[in-house]
Design an enzyme around this catalytic site. Sequence first.
Site: not given
Length: 482
Positions: A175, A249, A283, A380
């Site tokens: 997905k 992750e 990331c 982030e």
Amino acid sequence: METLQNHIGGRWEEPVGEDVVAVVNPATEEAVANFRAGNAEDVDHAVAAAGAAQREWAALTVARRVEGIHAWADAMAAHTAELAELECREMGKPVGIGRSFVEGAVAGMKAAADQALTYPFSETVTGPGPAGERTDIVRHPLGVTAVITPWNFPVAMVLGALGPLLAAGNTVVVKPSERSPLSTVRLFELAASSGLPPGVLNLVLGDGRTGAALAEHEDVRLVHFTGSVGAGRAVGAATGQRLNRCVLELGGKDPVVIDAGVDPVATAQAVAFGAFINTGQICTSMERIYVHERIADAFVEALVAAARTFTIGDGLDPATVLGPLVDARQRDTVRRHVEDAVAKGATVRTGGAVPERRGYFYPATVLTGVDDTMLVMTEETFGPVAPISVVADFEEGLTRAAASRYGLAATVYTDDPEHIAAAAHLPVGVVWVNQWQGGGPERLYEPARDSGMGATGARAAYDAATRPATVHIAATAPAVAR
């Protein structure tokens, strides 16, 4: 405008769900494709198809499975330019940069699949028991697995997870992010033409609700998820409720610690690449920079100069170094973080303002005078922003680098062996020394803290993709009564 479909059991199918999702080119703000988001019924269908194909796929020899993966990889290798262009259209990555990442992902998947040829799917162990006694450890595939990927590296994230899962004998439902499904659809077209058996790979398009239905499915034995911390927690809760596995992750706020003895100009150029490449949408982007006070002025000057070479533009233009952010929402996050820092006393050395042009662009930005009260140092950002904090010594840099709820990776620049040894204890999954990124196919890691859970890479990926069972065989069988 292209209308995308699911790929289930070897066939292209219109999703059952009724909600239509548009795929928007972030450089032009124009829709380039659409699809109907899959619902629980679509997920059930895909999982059933994967389940029906799994036993036959697992019955093949490891060498045959690896051969099939290689055939698919070779087909992708012949279309790297096309895949890079699709990534550019769906999420903005410049095609030159994108092609190198696609090439690396294809090579990485082949290398990961090859590790199956030496992985101990079956081994005999010895113990202190009677002579002739034997204990075999057999590692079985889990069955149906799922891969849910983010939008920032559509090709690399899919391929990075699939090699061990498929080579170990599992079948997979993928997905992709609703923001970037174009390149993943093309991967499945290439898989179908390369001879992988129907049902081994299945594709369901959709949004977060589709991903939730997949994570919650009782017949999905492992979910490999890459994405936000919030969504990762939901995946972990769903799989845990059903006693199924997950590999997560999640987000990162990766630090860089720069020692006094390094070349400030060369280091600044390396940091610019790590902070701004893919418009900071990685990331493991360098999101917190701690530089020793003795070289801080020279480093800042060089980083500002390097940032100004990251020219903004449509990624289809070969001259473009910095493409757009994926959408308006992501750009608003970046702008909010910079504005918060400025309001709290930070100084913008370059960039720091939304350009007056079409597309979701934001310039390479360097901030100084930042502190740990600012969003740009704690949350982030996922954009082309390099916040710099000056530290008195290397130890202070390490201490502040470790003071985060994230623990994905970290980078250290130093020529001091004792400092290198100290950096190895940072609470992160990967520490890079004197080079951002790097490491061969044998590396393995597990994110720390809010950055995820579940070891991956090399043998750890195969451990996660299989279930060990012990077969104990006695020295002699019982005598038959007469």
